[in-house]
Design a protein around this motif. Structure first.
Motif, PDB file in Angstrom:
ATOM      1  N   GLU A  62      -2.181   6.193 -14.364  1.00  0.00           N
ATOM      2  CA  GLU A  62      -0.962   6.970 -14.142  1.00  0.00           C
ATOM      3  C   GLU A  62       0.172   6.122 -13.564  1.00  0.00           C
ATOM      4  O   GLU A  62       1.350   6.361 -13.851  1.00  0.00           O
ATOM      5  CB  GLU A  62      -1.234   8.178 -13.233  1.00  0.00           C
ATOM      6  CG  GLU A  62      -1.809   7.854 -11.861  1.00  0.00           C
ATOM      7  CD  GLU A  62      -3.325   7.862 -11.853  1.00  0.00           C
ATOM      8  OE1 GLU A  62      -3.897   8.055 -10.758  1.00  0.00           O
ATOM      9  OE2 GLU A  62      -3.929   7.703 -12.935  1.00  0.00           O
ATOM     10  N   MET A  63      -0.173   5.108 -12.763  1.00  0.00           N
ATOM     11  CA  MET A  63       0.864   4.233 -12.225  1.00  0.00           C
ATOM     12  C   MET A  63       1.434   3.326 -13.309  1.00  0.00           C
ATOM     13  O   MET A  63       2.642   3.048 -13.334  1.00  0.00           O
ATOM     14  CB  MET A  63       0.309   3.406 -11.068  1.00  0.00           C
ATOM     15  CG  MET A  63       0.012   4.226  -9.825  1.00  0.00           C
ATOM     16  SD  MET A  63      -0.385   3.215  -8.400  1.00  0.00           S
ATOM     17  CE  MET A  63      -0.699   4.503  -7.164  1.00  0.00           C
ATOM     18  N   LEU A  66       3.990   5.260 -15.192  1.00  0.00           N
ATOM     19  CA  LEU A  66       5.280   5.281 -14.499  1.00  0.00           C
ATOM     20  C   LEU A  66       6.031   3.968 -14.699  1.00  0.00           C
ATOM     21  O   LEU A  66       7.248   3.960 -14.936  1.00  0.00           O
ATOM     22  CB  LEU A  66       5.071   5.527 -13.002  1.00  0.00           C
ATOM     23  CG  LEU A  66       4.665   6.944 -12.580  1.00  0.00           C
ATOM     24  CD1 LEU A  66       4.382   6.984 -11.089  1.00  0.00           C
ATOM     25  CD2 LEU A  66       5.765   7.940 -12.936  1.00  0.00           C
ATOM     26  N   ILE A  67       5.312   2.855 -14.613  1.00  0.00           N
ATOM     27  CA  ILE A  67       5.923   1.541 -14.809  1.00  0.00           C
ATOM     28  C   ILE A  67       6.487   1.420 -16.224  1.00  0.00           C
ATOM     29  O   ILE A  67       7.602   0.918 -16.436  1.00  0.00           O
ATOM     30  CB  ILE A  67       4.898   0.421 -14.524  1.00  0.00           C
ATOM     31  CG1 ILE A  67       4.607   0.359 -13.027  1.00  0.00           C
ATOM     32  CG2 ILE A  67       5.410  -0.926 -15.023  1.00  0.00           C
ATOM     33  CD1 ILE A  67       3.453  -0.567 -12.660  1.00  0.00           C
ATOM     34  N   SER A  70       9.588   3.681 -16.593  1.00  0.00           N
ATOM     35  CA  SER A  70      10.712   3.038 -15.903  1.00  0.00           C
ATOM     36  C   SER A  70      11.259   1.884 -16.736  1.00  0.00           C
ATOM     37  O   SER A  70      12.485   1.701 -16.835  1.00  0.00           O
ATOM     38  CB  SER A  70      10.260   2.527 -14.529  1.00  0.00           C
ATOM     39  OG  SER A  70      11.300   1.799 -13.904  1.00  0.00           O
ATOM     40  N   ASP A 169      12.016   5.601 -10.059  1.00  0.00           N
ATOM     41  CA  ASP A 169      11.574   4.502  -9.202  1.00  0.00           C
ATOM     42  C   ASP A 169      11.402   4.970  -7.758  1.00  0.00           C
ATOM     43  O   ASP A 169      10.471   4.556  -7.062  1.00  0.00           O
ATOM     44  CB  ASP A 169      12.570   3.348  -9.261  1.00  0.00           C
ATOM     45  CG  ASP A 169      12.611   2.683 -10.633  1.00  0.00           C
ATOM     46  OD1 ASP A 169      11.772   3.049 -11.479  1.00  0.00           O
ATOM     47  OD2 ASP A 169      13.474   1.821 -10.854  1.00  0.00           O
ATOM     48  N   ALA A 172       8.140   6.770  -7.502  1.00  0.00           N
ATOM     49  CA  ALA A 172       6.984   5.870  -7.557  1.00  0.00           C
ATOM     50  C   ALA A 172       6.805   5.105  -6.250  1.00  0.00           C
ATOM     51  O   ALA A 172       5.685   4.978  -5.739  1.00  0.00           O
ATOM     52  CB  ALA A 172       7.141   4.902  -8.725  1.00  0.00           C
ATOM     53  N   ILE A 176       4.301   7.662  -4.118  1.00  0.00           N
ATOM     54  CA  ILE A 176       3.005   7.148  -4.551  1.00  0.00           C
ATOM     55  C   ILE A 176       2.586   5.938  -3.721  1.00  0.00           C
ATOM     56  O   ILE A 176       1.405   5.664  -3.560  1.00  0.00           O
ATOM     57  CB  ILE A 176       3.032   6.811  -6.055  1.00  0.00           C
ATOM     58  CG1 ILE A 176       3.268   8.096  -6.859  1.00  0.00           C
ATOM     59  CG2 ILE A 176       1.739   6.151  -6.501  1.00  0.00           C
ATOM     60  CD1 ILE A 176       3.323   7.897  -8.344  1.00  0.00           C
ATOM     61  N   LEU A 178       3.680   2.575  -4.088  1.00  0.00           N
ATOM     62  CA  LEU A 178       3.728   1.232  -4.671  1.00  0.00           C
ATOM     63  C   LEU A 178       4.781   0.400  -3.954  1.00  0.00           C
ATOM     64  O   LEU A 178       5.861   0.890  -3.627  1.00  0.00           O
ATOM     65  CB  LEU A 178       4.089   1.318  -6.159  1.00  0.00           C
ATOM     66  CG  LEU A 178       2.997   1.759  -7.133  1.00  0.00           C
ATOM     67  CD1 LEU A 178       3.575   1.838  -8.533  1.00  0.00           C
ATOM     68  CD2 LEU A 178       1.828   0.798  -7.110  1.00  0.00           C
ATOM     69  N   TYR A 183       5.807  -2.827  -8.231  1.00  0.00           N
ATOM     70  CA  TYR A 183       6.331  -1.896  -9.220  1.00  0.00           C
ATOM     71  C   TYR A 183       7.308  -2.583 -10.169  1.00  0.00           C
ATOM     72  O   TYR A 183       7.322  -2.327 -11.372  1.00  0.00           O
ATOM     73  CB  TYR A 183       7.015  -0.747  -8.487  1.00  0.00           C
ATOM     74  CG  TYR A 183       7.585   0.340  -9.368  1.00  0.00           C
ATOM     75  CD1 TYR A 183       6.747   1.257 -10.003  1.00  0.00           C
ATOM     76  CD2 TYR A 183       8.956   0.455  -9.552  1.00  0.00           C
ATOM     77  CE1 TYR A 183       7.269   2.257 -10.804  1.00  0.00           C
ATOM     78  CE2 TYR A 183       9.485   1.456 -10.345  1.00  0.00           C
ATOM     79  CZ  TYR A 183       8.648   2.354 -10.965  1.00  0.00           C
ATOM     80  OH  TYR A 183       9.159   3.341 -11.761  1.00  0.00           O
TER      81      TYR A 183
END
Length: 291
Positions: A62-63, A66-67, A70, A169, A172, A176, A178, A183
């Motif tokens: 899931e991270m 997001l990356i 983004s 961002d 995240a 989260i 990071l 990130y």
């Protein structure tokens, strides 16, 4: 704000305005964006390796999503910004993007994430809108009117994507957990994967990229270093001073853009343009103080 934080923020503002100026001066397109993103990755990837590379290998799916998302937004942002600089004045596109970006970000926070907007926030958004109106009033100069229209369009469109990646961002990094480096740097690699195949698979793209390497590599190298550095310096400044001081101070870059546009690029700076930039700068400062 202590002297260390002030120095970091002012240096970040100079870097931010200057790399955008270099981007405008280069006259490059999407292949130029690919070149400076390549330099950025080559410069900052070793830094991530030294700091926390092992954690990168254990990031959950899931991270990474997001990356990747983004990175998509950042790619669109850079291409839109570069297109705006080819078609319109730097002293209009840059302040408009810097002004509308935070305003749109606040609206996303209110309507999407349910945050409450303080009175200063409403006043800030009103000032940004006033700045856009002032910039759109060129008087009787038809050539200036056309230039301002183009600049406002590309500046506002850039602001939309600034708000998009800023909101994502912020989610995240803050919610989260990071780290910015963890990130940001992997996102550089993803941006290269998104840009590279589409550009280099075409003969015209390869020729443009080769031309950029020959004629614009110095510009690309500077942007590749300065673009991420401006972002990271602000984050370091937050270790020494609260956001309420850091965020407004960095907006001095908007006035730097007006000065650079007039002196270095010989762009026409009218009283209305100056008033519009000042109004947007005031608006962003008020939005920053409202948080």
């Amino acid at each position: 704000m202590n002297s260390i934080a002030l120095a970091l923020v002012l240096f970040a503002a100079v870097l931010h305005a200057s790399w955008n100026f270099v981007s405008k001066k280069s006259g490059g397109g999407s292949s130029f964006v690919l070149l400076y993103e390549t330099f950025a990755f080559l410069v900052y990837m070793p830094l991530l390796y030294l700091v926390d590379f092992k954690r990168l290998l254990t990031l959950p799916v899931e991270m990474w999503l997001l990356i990747i998302l983004s990175a998509v937004l950042h790619v669109i942002y850079t291409i839109v910004l570069q297109t705006g600089y080819r078609k319109a004045d730097y002293s209009v596109v840059y302040p408009t993007a810097r002004g509308t970006g935070p305003a749109f970000t606040v609206l996303v926070a209110v309507f999407l994430f349910g945050e409450r907007l303080a009175p200063l926030g409403f006043a800030g958004i009103a000032c940004v809108l006033l700045g856009i109106v002032l910039l759109a009033l060129p008087g009787k100069d038809q050539e200036l009117k056309s230039s301002l229209s183009q600049g406002l369009f590309w500046g506002v469109l850039t602001g939309v994507f600034i708000a998009s990646y800023s909101s994502l961002d912020g989610f995240a990094i803050q919610l989260i957990g990071l780290t910015p480096l963890m990130y940001y740097v992997p996102g550089m690699a993803v941006r290269l994967l998104l840009l590279g195949p589409g550009i280099l698979s075409k003969k015209s793209g390869r020729e443009s990229f080769k031309e950029d390497i020959k004629k614009r590599w110095k510009y690309a190298l500077y942007i590749g270093i300065a673009h991420p550095a401006a972002y990271l310096l602000v984050l370091f400044a937050l270790l020494y001073a609260p956001l309420a001081y850091v965020a407004p101070t960095r907006e001095v870059s908007m006035m730097l853009a007006l000065f650079i546009g007039a002196k270095a690029l010989h762009e026409k700076v009218t009283l209305l343009k100056t008033a519009g930039v000042l109004a947007m700068m005031t608006g962003v400062i008020l939005i920053s103080l409202a948080r």
